[in-house]
Design an enzyme around this catalytic site. Structure first.
Site, PDB file in Angstrom:
ATOM      1  N   TRP A   1      46.670  46.221  27.530  1.00  0.00           N
ATOM      2  CA  TRP A   1      46.183  46.032  28.904  1.00  0.00           C
ATOM      3  C   TRP A   1      45.057  47.044  29.065  1.00  0.00           C
ATOM      4  O   TRP A   1      45.297  48.249  29.091  1.00  0.00           O
ATOM      5  CB  TRP A   1      47.316  46.289  29.891  1.00  0.00           C
ATOM      6  CG  TRP A   1      46.992  45.940  31.309  1.00  0.00           C
ATOM      7  CD1 TRP A   1      47.059  44.707  31.895  1.00  0.00           C
ATOM      8  CD2 TRP A   1      46.568  46.846  32.341  1.00  0.00           C
ATOM      9  NE1 TRP A   1      46.691  44.792  33.212  1.00  0.00           N
ATOM     10  CE2 TRP A   1      46.387  46.082  33.514  1.00  0.00           C
ATOM     11  CE3 TRP A   1      46.323  48.210  32.393  1.00  0.00           C
ATOM     12  CZ2 TRP A   1      45.979  46.644  34.716  1.00  0.00           C
ATOM     13  CZ3 TRP A   1      45.908  48.775  33.588  1.00  0.00           C
ATOM     14  CH2 TRP A   1      45.742  47.996  34.743  1.00  0.00           C
TER      15      TRP A   1
ATOM     16  N   LYS B   1      52.185  38.535  47.472  1.00  0.00           N
ATOM     17  CA  LYS B   1      52.648  37.505  46.528  1.00  0.00           C
ATOM     18  C   LYS B   1      51.569  36.464  46.330  1.00  0.00           C
ATOM     19  O   LYS B   1      51.264  36.074  45.213  1.00  0.00           O
ATOM     20  CB  LYS B   1      53.904  36.786  47.037  1.00  0.00           C
ATOM     21  CG  LYS B   1      55.261  37.407  46.906  1.00  0.00           C
ATOM     22  CD  LYS B   1      55.786  37.667  45.550  1.00  0.00           C
ATOM     23  CE  LYS B   1      55.278  38.951  44.976  1.00  0.00           C
ATOM     24  NZ  LYS B   1      56.012  40.151  45.158  1.00  0.00           N
TER      25      LYS B   1
ATOM     26  N   CYS C   1      50.549  47.948  28.460  1.00  0.00           N
ATOM     27  CA  CYS C   1      50.644  47.690  27.014  1.00  0.00           C
ATOM     28  C   CYS C   1      52.093  47.563  26.547  1.00  0.00           C
ATOM     29  O   CYS C   1      52.978  48.246  27.056  1.00  0.00           O
ATOM     30  CB  CYS C   1      50.015  48.817  26.241  1.00  0.00           C
ATOM     31  SG  CYS C   1      48.321  49.151  26.725  1.00  0.00           S
TER      32      CYS C   1
ATOM     33  N   LYS D   1      53.292  44.287  34.555  1.00  0.00           N
ATOM     34  CA  LYS D   1      54.604  44.406  35.193  1.00  0.00           C
ATOM     35  C   LYS D   1      54.981  45.864  35.412  1.00  0.00           C
ATOM     36  O   LYS D   1      55.538  46.225  36.428  1.00  0.00           O
ATOM     37  CB  LYS D   1      55.650  43.707  34.312  1.00  0.00           C
ATOM     38  CG  LYS D   1      57.058  43.719  34.884  1.00  0.00           C
ATOM     39  CD  LYS D   1      57.163  42.853  36.117  1.00  0.00           C
ATOM     40  CE  LYS D   1      58.544  42.839  36.713  1.00  0.00           C
ATOM     41  NZ  LYS D   1      58.506  42.291  38.085  1.00  0.00           N
TER      42      LYS D   1
ATOM     43  N   GLU E   1      54.298  41.598  52.304  1.00  0.00           N
ATOM     44  CA  GLU E   1      54.841  41.159  51.016  1.00  0.00           C
ATOM     45  C   GLU E   1      54.397  39.720  50.708  1.00  0.00           C
ATOM     46  O   GLU E   1      54.032  39.397  49.576  1.00  0.00           O
ATOM     47  CB  GLU E   1      56.372  41.291  51.028  1.00  0.00           C
ATOM     48  CG  GLU E   1      57.089  40.779  49.793  1.00  0.00           C
ATOM     49  CD  GLU E   1      56.635  41.409  48.483  1.00  0.00           C
ATOM     50  OE1 GLU E   1      55.880  42.378  48.499  1.00  0.00           O
ATOM     51  OE2 GLU E   1      57.033  40.885  47.428  1.00  0.00           O
TER      52      GLU E   1
ATOM     53  N   GLU F   1      48.381  37.797  44.415  1.00  0.00           N
ATOM     54  CA  GLU F   1      48.529  38.206  43.014  1.00  0.00           C
ATOM     55  C   GLU F   1      48.735  37.023  42.068  1.00  0.00           C
ATOM     56  O   GLU F   1      48.314  37.091  40.921  1.00  0.00           O
ATOM     57  CB  GLU F   1      49.630  39.256  42.834  1.00  0.00           C
ATOM     58  CG  GLU F   1      51.041  38.768  43.014  1.00  0.00           C
ATOM     59  CD  GLU F   1      52.083  39.853  42.747  1.00  0.00           C
ATOM     60  OE1 GLU F   1      51.912  40.637  41.818  1.00  0.00           O
ATOM     61  OE2 GLU F   1      53.084  39.894  43.490  1.00  0.00           O
TER      62      GLU F   1
ATOM     63  N   ASN G   1      50.392  53.199  24.097  1.00  0.00           N
ATOM     64  CA  ASN G   1      50.480  52.787  25.496  1.00  0.00           C
ATOM     65  C   ASN G   1      50.271  54.049  26.319  1.00  0.00           C
ATOM     66  O   ASN G   1      50.946  55.043  26.087  1.00  0.00           O
ATOM     67  CB  ASN G   1      51.861  52.176  25.764  1.00  0.00           C
ATOM     68  CG  ASN G   1      52.096  51.895  27.239  1.00  0.00           C
ATOM     69  OD1 ASN G   1      51.171  51.881  28.039  1.00  0.00           O
ATOM     70  ND2 ASN G   1      53.350  51.653  27.599  1.00  0.00           N
ATOM     71  N   GLY G   2      49.319  54.028  27.246  1.00  0.00           N
ATOM     72  CA  GLY G   2      49.064  55.211  28.067  1.00  0.00           C
ATOM     73  C   GLY G   2      47.588  55.534  28.065  1.00  0.00           C
ATOM     74  O   GLY G   2      46.753  54.691  27.741  1.00  0.00           O
TER      75      GLY G   2
ATOM     76  N   HIS H   1      41.576  43.508  67.167  1.00  0.00           N
ATOM     77  CA  HIS H   1      40.776  44.734  67.014  1.00  0.00           C
ATOM     78  C   HIS H   1      39.815  44.618  65.834  1.00  0.00           C
ATOM     79  O   HIS H   1      39.370  45.616  65.293  1.00  0.00           O
ATOM     80  CB  HIS H   1      41.695  45.950  66.866  1.00  0.00           C
ATOM     81  CG  HIS H   1      42.543  46.161  68.087  1.00  0.00           C
ATOM     82  ND1 HIS H   1      42.031  46.659  69.267  1.00  0.00           N
ATOM     83  CD2 HIS H   1      43.844  45.877  68.335  1.00  0.00           C
ATOM     84  CE1 HIS H   1      42.992  46.697  70.184  1.00  0.00           C
ATOM     85  NE2 HIS H   1      44.104  46.224  69.647  1.00  0.00           N
TER      86      HIS H   1
ATOM     87  N   ARG I   1      54.718  42.159  30.598  1.00  0.00           N
ATOM     88  CA  ARG I   1      54.174  43.437  31.054  1.00  0.00           C
ATOM     89  C   ARG I   1      52.697  43.317  31.440  1.00  0.00           C
ATOM     90  O   ARG I   1      52.154  44.187  32.097  1.00  0.00           O
ATOM     91  CB  ARG I   1      54.332  44.489  29.960  1.00  0.00           C
ATOM     92  CG  ARG I   1      55.778  44.805  29.653  1.00  0.00           C
ATOM     93  CD  ARG I   1      55.898  45.677  28.433  1.00  0.00           C
ATOM     94  NE  ARG I   1      55.360  47.006  28.632  1.00  0.00           N
ATOM     95  CZ  ARG I   1      56.002  48.014  29.200  1.00  0.00           C
ATOM     96  NH1 ARG I   1      57.222  47.835  29.641  1.00  0.00           N
ATOM     97  NH2 ARG I   1      55.459  49.199  29.323  1.00  0.00           N
TER      98      ARG I   1
HETATM   99  C1  F6R Z   1      54.119  42.778  42.958  1.00  0.00           C
HETATM  100  C2  F6R Z   1      54.704  43.787  42.099  1.00  0.00           C
HETATM  101  C3  F6R Z   1      54.113  45.135  42.124  1.00  0.00           C
HETATM  102  C4  F6R Z   1      55.215  46.190  41.911  1.00  0.00           C
HETATM  103  C5  F6R Z   1      54.590  47.576  41.778  1.00  0.00           C
HETATM  104  C6  F6R Z   1      55.627  48.659  41.630  1.00  0.00           C
HETATM  105  O1  F6R Z   1      54.796  41.573  42.860  1.00  0.00           O
HETATM  106  O2  F6R Z   1      55.617  43.527  41.367  1.00  0.00           O
HETATM  107  O3  F6R Z   1      53.416  45.377  43.296  1.00  0.00           O
HETATM  108  O4  F6R Z   1      56.097  46.137  42.980  1.00  0.00           O
HETATM  109  O5  F6R Z   1      53.737  47.602  40.675  1.00  0.00           O
HETATM  110  O6  F6R Z   1      56.403  48.447  40.501  1.00  0.00           O
HETATM  111  P1  F6R Z   1      57.815  49.125  40.338  1.00  0.00           P
HETATM  112  O7  F6R Z   1      58.713  48.563  41.367  1.00  0.00           O
HETATM  113  O8  F6R Z   1      58.241  48.789  38.949  1.00  0.00           O
HETATM  114  O9  F6R Z   1      57.596  50.598  40.539  1.00  0.00           O
END
Ligand code: F6R
Length: 634
Positions: free
Chosen positions: A102, A511, A2, A629, A507, A514, A128-129, A530, A27
């Site tokens: 959110w 990417k 949020c 985010k 990674e 997501e 937010n929370g 396996h 966010r």
């Molecule tokens: C993926 C991504 C998330 C963050 C994760 C941790 O692209 O950005 O997987 O890496 O939510 O976020 P931070 O680094 O802000 O703790």
């Protein structure tokens, strides 16, 4: 998660709130809303006296009636633009609060969107929370006669405030706070007290921006950076009363808290797209610059030297390092494990924060906890940091956000200096996190004498030029775009690698899934047979990372296994290994680099590939569905 925005002052609040919310879109959210204070208005008068033609007479007096001041709520499921459409022409007012939601409790809907109001509609609140004990409170408040109109946990908070409102919003909020458990940043206004906004914070981010005759509240700096660079970073258990020309910060009981103004050093351009179609693409291209920033000041006498960061004391008798993080930051931690073990010869355990926090850890008293977090606000990572401190373990934070919760609470901090990262999918934050792993590994190796000076100097030299190598990989963008065009229709993909290549494969798969919503699995190449090999079928794309010279032959055997079952293999391989990868269907070549540093370059094609796969499939690259985010709830 949020986004919150509040404004009080001598400008017009509504466009400020809308602008702020748009800056917080990154966010992640599913609905948006605004509460607008409407001052008392003169009601339209019927002239008391009219002449025979019905024209008003100039003589005679009217009794002027006033409509009460009130709060108008506009909220809408979907994108901010949909809420703006409902809002229509922006009204003029000195006071408003806004929110992007959110969903956690209750589906995304108009009713569940914030702001929420009390029964009278005179108090409005955004949150937010998560209010963890909302169910019991809600039951009680309903028994007491309060009407609930949403399924959210948030709504209990505004009814609680109503319950305790006795002419002072400040007192009512303080009282209500004593009954709630959980995490929150709340912002509250009242039609009867239009000279103030009340806010409180526990475990969800909040800042106050200081203008001239105007004051702002927001979840994050980008929301207000165009208006002011002077901010207060609000800490947990702090309570704020803001007016257009004053800010009073206390604890929840009302004891004053003195706070220094934080001057933001970056500017609006850094938080805007700068000609790129998406923040993600801009941030991918910013990686060379970001890496230079991270490196700055950390090379002395041709050696990596972090002594100026003041972190050495926590490593003097270190036997073990825990690296804990979430998502992409966790993947950086996986590379960190290999790097620190190999260079500094310290045993490292890397884990996911949401798992680590519920494990019964056998803490090694001679250990250091390293938490990695771009935002510095991730709830699970923060919880691990606190748990480590409770157990007497020193915490080193690796974060991008100066003044974030993680940065404030850790014993020591290394900033990644990536600049603001707005796209939900992390790119430049990841590469700068990787760089910090190398810098720390080489620094500790030098201090502990675990690598020869020649080895240290060679790696330092390569690291000094890593930005150029990343630039070189970026020139492959068109080729990678064509590959994405070719494979845009696939349902499933696999990412394979061994050792550091496996960490990068994880990674790459994250990417892709997501932002393009394509199913992507990362597997340690040797583990494939396996079980998951059963999923390989005709035409399934397999992206194989081949950068570890000593493991090429092993990985190639695994590639033969998938090819034999019809997979199409795209090799991301170093130039010097090209020959060994001849059998792959496609090749993306990487510059020759010491294998230990390869993740710094091999991740870049995967970022570009994911970006274009999402573009070709029409996905919302910067704001992927269901994601946020800054993940400030568990
Ligand atoms: C993926 C991504 C998330 C963050 C994760 C941790 O692209 O950005 O997987 O890496 O939510 O976020 P931070 O680094 O802000 O703790």
């Amino acid at each position: 998660m949020c986004g919150i925005m509040g404004y009080i002052g001598n400008g017009n609040a509504v466009p400020v709130i809308i602008d702020g919310l748009s800056k917080l879109e990154y966010r992640g959210y599913d609905s948006a809303g605004i509460a607008i204070y409407k001052p008392s208005q003169e009601k339209k008068q019927q002239p008391l006296l009219v002449d025979q033609k019905g024209e008003p007479e100039t003589s005679g007096s009217a009794i002027i009636e006033y409509e009460d001041a009130y709060i108008e709520i506009i909220k809408k499921k979907g994108r901010l633009t949909e809420m703006i459409e409902v809002l229509g022409e922006f009204p003029t007012t000195s006071l408003a609060i806004g929110h992007t939601r959110w969903a956690t409790h209750g589906v995304p809907s108009d009713a569940n969107a914030h702001p929420h109001t009390d029964c009278s509609g005179r108090i409005a609140l955004v949150h937010n929370g998560i209010i963890e004990n909302y169910a019991g409170l809600r039951k009680q408040l309903i028994l007491e006669g309060h009407d609930f109109v949403s399924e959210t946990d948030t709504e209990v908070m505004v009814h609680l405030i109503e319950k305790y409102y006795n002419g002072s919003l400040e007192e009512a909020v303080r009282k209500a706070l004593t009954y709630v458990h959980g995490s929150f940043a709340i912002v509250v206004i009242c039609a009867d007290e239009p000279d103030k906004i009340i806010a409180a914070k526990k475990a969800s981010p909040m800042i106050v921006g200081l203008g001239e005759g105007e004051t702002f509240l927001a979840s994050d700096i980008p929301a207000i950076i165009g208006k002011t660079k002077r901010v207060y970073i609000i800490e947990d258990d702090e309570f704020v009363v803001i007016k257009s020309d004053s800010v009073v910060i206390t604890d929840f009981e009302g004891n004053p808290i003195a706070k220094e103004i934080f001057e933001v050093t970056w500017d609006v351009e850094a938080a805007e797209k700068g000609g790129y179609e998406h923040f993600m693409l801009k941030e991918i291209h910013e990686q060379p610059t970001a890496l230079r920033e991270t490196l700055r000041g950390n090379i002395k006498n041709n050696m990596i030297d972090l002594s100026d960061l003041g972190i050495d004391d926590i490593f003097t008798d270190v036997e073990k390092i825990y690296i804990v993080a979430c998502g992409t930051a966790y993947h950086a931690g996986l590379v960190g494990r290999t790097v620190l073990e190999k260079l500094a010869r310290i045993s490292v355990e890397t884990d996911i924060a949401s798992e680590f926090r519920y494990r019964d850890i056998l803490w090694n008293p001679h250990s250091v906890m390293m938490v990695i977090s771009q935002s510095g606000e991730t709830a699970d990572t923060l919880a691990v940091l606190r748990e480590a401190k409770r157990n007497g373990i020193k915490v080193l934070a690796v974060t991008n956000v100066v003044g974030s919760s993680v940065a404030r609470e850790a014993d020591r901090v290394i900033y990644t200096h990536a600049g603001p990262e707005i796209a939900v999918a992390s790119t430049k934050a990841y590469s700068t996190q990787l760089l910090v792993m190398y810098l720390l590994g080489l620094h500790l190796a030098r201090v502990r004498g675990t690598c020869s000076p020649q080895e240290l100097a060679e790696l330092a030299e390569e690291i000094t030029h890593i930005d150029e190598l990343v630039e070189q990989v970026l020139t492959e963008e068109d080729k990678i775009k064509k590959l994405a065009e070719k494979y845009q229709g696939v349902q499933d993909t696999f990412f394979l690698g061994r050792g550091l290549d496996y960490a990068v494969a994880m990674e790459g798969a994250l990417k892709l899934k997501e932002i393009s919503y394509i199913h992507a699995e990362a597997y340690a190449a040797g583990e494939l047979k396996h079980g998951p090999l059963a999923l390989i079928d005709e035409g399934v794309p397999v992206l194989a990372l081949i950068t570890q010279d000593n493991l090429v032959e092993k990985t190639m055997s695994n590639i033969k296994e998938v090819k034999a079952r019809g997979a199409v293999v795209v090799a991301i391989c170093k130039e010097n290994l090209q020959e060994a990868c001849q059998e792959c269907d496609e090749q993306i070549l990487l510059p020759n680099v010491n294998p230990i540093l390869a993740p710094m370059v091999s991740v870049v094609p995967l970022q570009i590939f994911s970006y274009y796969m999402a573009i070709f499939r029409g996905a919302d690259v910067d704001k992927p569905r269901n994601l946020a985010k800054s993940v400030t709830v568990e």
